[in-house]
Design an enzyme around this catalytic site. Structure first.
Site, mmCIF file in Angstrom:
data_model
loop_
_atom_site.group_PDB
_atom_site.id
_atom_site.type_symbol
_atom_site.label_atom_id
_atom_site.label_comp_id
_atom_site.label_asym_id
_atom_site.label_seq_id
_atom_site.Cartn_x
_atom_site.Cartn_y
_atom_site.Cartn_z
ATOM 1 N N GLU A 91 -0.337 -0.760 -2.798
ATOM 2 C CA GLU A 91 -1.000 0.027 -1.759
ATOM 3 C C GLU A 91 -1.605 1.290 -2.334
ATOM 4 O OE1 GLU A 91 2.400 -0.960 1.568
ATOM 5 O OE2 GLU A 91 1.729 1.099 1.302
ATOM 6 N N CYS A 104 -4.010 8.525 -2.850
ATOM 7 C CA CYS A 104 -2.646 8.430 -3.360
ATOM 8 C C CYS A 104 -2.530 7.069 -4.048
ATOM 9 C CB CYS A 104 -1.730 8.538 -2.151
ATOM 10 S SG CYS A 104 -0.020 8.417 -2.521
ATOM 11 N N CYS A 111 9.267 -0.939 -7.153
ATOM 12 C CA CYS A 111 9.865 0.250 -7.773
ATOM 13 C C CYS A 111 11.341 -0.016 -8.052
ATOM 14 C CB CYS A 111 9.723 1.454 -6.845
ATOM 15 S SG CYS A 111 10.311 2.983 -7.602
ATOM 16 N N CYS A 115 15.250 4.556 -3.947
ATOM 17 C CA CYS A 115 15.563 5.696 -3.077
ATOM 18 C C CYS A 115 15.827 5.148 -1.669
ATOM 19 C CB CYS A 115 14.415 6.698 -3.058
ATOM 20 S SG CYS A 115 14.011 7.302 -4.708
ATOM 21 N N CYS A 118 13.184 5.142 1.269
ATOM 22 C CA CYS A 118 11.819 4.724 0.924
ATOM 23 C C CYS A 118 11.657 3.218 1.064
ATOM 24 C CB CYS A 118 11.508 5.167 -0.506
ATOM 25 S SG CYS A 118 9.935 4.531 -1.107
ATOM 26 N N CYS A 341 4.585 5.014 2.362
ATOM 27 C CA CYS A 341 4.519 4.179 1.165
ATOM 28 C C CYS A 341 5.330 2.889 1.299
ATOM 29 C CB CYS A 341 5.038 5.033 0.002
ATOM 30 S SG CYS A 341 5.376 4.154 -1.482
HETATM 31 S S1 SF4 Z 1 10.419 7.410 -3.408
HETATM 32 FE FE1 SF4 Z 1 10.102 5.180 -3.327
HETATM 33 S S2 SF4 Z 1 8.399 4.768 -4.728
HETATM 34 FE FE2 SF4 Z 1 9.162 6.836 -5.179
HETATM 35 S S3 SF4 Z 1 10.674 6.550 -6.822
HETATM 36 FE FE3 SF4 Z 1 11.835 6.468 -4.897
HETATM 37 S S4 SF4 Z 1 11.895 4.271 -4.375
HETATM 38 FE FE4 SF4 Z 1 10.298 4.537 -5.910
#
Ligand code: SF4
Length: 352
Positions: A91, A104, A111, A115, A118, A341
């Site tokens: 994206e 962005c 990933c 996190c 997220c 995101c």
């Molecule tokens: S915020 Fe989301 S995209 Fe960014 S490092 Fe953490 S898991 Fe990965």
């Protein structure tokens, strides 16, 4: 298979042309067609000789990623799902402001950082993006915004690039570095380093190198102490807050210009939104020049958190402002198109 030219640095492009018996000066002409005019069709590169164009056509490609889904919010935010040659999808988001705008970009497919708040963190890491694929997102954004050839800094819509999409940029550092070099080149896309921001979840050992690149730094902070941050952001178990703050200090020491560091902080109800947390934050960043960016949380299906109330977000912001920190609350953008995101890709995958 034909070789892709997008993503090569100018030196690499010169070497590539020399390897097929062409003069190095032609690299500059080709560079301008690719990055200043945004041309992908060799036949249309009219200032190049016919023979040269035929040879290029035979051996190379110039490709922008394919936009397979576009959503445009009522507030002008545009979200794109882009697909690369191997079928990988990521994206990118364009967020317009009054007379400028930021794209962005993603740096990885999925990933590995996981996190907890997220949505992208729920998609496992497939691979790093190449420099071509990173730069390609900005090129595709310019295609969509009709911003070729490169406009002057003052009258372009796409003025800023933020490495804040899917993935952790500092775990794909070499390609991010090459991409920054290409984006910044004055004969091509001409995006000033002051308008490029790299956001990291906290890979402390690489942060000082961003100062050498001259780009701005943003930290996805989201917690004021190690105990909480370990729970929210697994990367903190590898690079503690002490290491992270030390790296930020080193970054500011090395920066030629004065760069405030943006500390992004998503507010999660009863998790990290107390005034005690705000107080801890002010102590944590002592000795650094920072501004906070407070982000209202947007829940996604299956997430374990709730958003903080508006009142609490404002109380939190006021506490920081009373201590002389800039602490704007990020305006909600693109809410009607799932602009957080990872959400578009998750939704798209569900439907396919
Ligand atoms: S915020 Fe989301 S995209 Fe960014 S490092 Fe953490 S898991 Fe990965």
């Amino acid at each position: 298979m034909k070789k892709e030219l997008v993503g090569l640095s100018l030196d690499e492009l010169k070497k590539e042309l020399e390897s097929i018996g062409q003069k190095a000066f032609r690299a500059k002409q080709l560079w301008q067609w690719i990055y200043n005019k945004g041309e992908t069709d060799f036949d249309k590169m009219s200032s190049l000789s016919k023979d040269f164009r035929s040879e290029l056509k035979e051996k190379y490609t110039v490709t922008h990623p394919e936009i397979i889904l576009e959503q445009i919010s009522t507030d002008g935010t545009r979200k794109w799902l882009m697909r690369f040659k191997d079928g990988a999808e990521i994206e990118s988001v364009f967020i317009p402001e009054e007379d400028c705008g930021a794209v962005c970009v993603s740096t990885q497919v999925g990933c590995a950082q996981g996190c907890k708040f997220c949505n992208t963190g729920t998609q496992k890491l497939m691979r790093n993006l190449t420099a071509a694929e990173i730069v390609g997102q900005v090129m595709a954004a310019r295609d969509a915004l009709h911003e070729w050839p490169t406009k002057t800094d003052e009258n372009r819509l796409l003025s800023n690039v933020v490495f804040m999409g899917m993935g952790e940029p500092l775990y794909n550092f070499d390609n991010v570095k090459t991409a920054i070099g290409i984006l910044n080149d004055g004969d091509g896309m001409a995006i000033s380093k002051r308008k490029i921001t790299v956001s990291t979840a906290g890979r402390a050992d690489k942060i000082p190198e961003l100062a050498d690149l001259g780009v701005k730094l943003a930290i996805s902070l989201h917690a004021p102490n190690n105990e909480l941050r370990n729970k929210l952001m697994p990367i903190n178990r590898k690079f503690s807050l002490e290491e992270l703050m030390a790296a930020c200090k080193e970054y500011q020491k090395r920066c030629e210009r004065r760069h405030f560091i943006t500390m992004a902080y998503v507010l999660l109800k009863d998790v990290n939104d107390s005034l005690e947390c705000a107080k801890e934050l002010t102590e944590l960043v002592k000795g650094l020049e920072v501004k906070f960016n407070l982000i209202p949380f947007h829940p996604w299906e299956g997430c374990p958190f709730e958003p903080s109330s508006n009142n609490q977000i404002h109380r939190f912001a006021k506490f920081l402002e009373d201590k002389w920190f800039a602490a704007p609350i990020r305006r909600t953008r693109g809410e009607d198109i799932m602009a957080a995101c990872g959400q578009l890709k998750t939704e798209h995958n569900k439907k396919c």
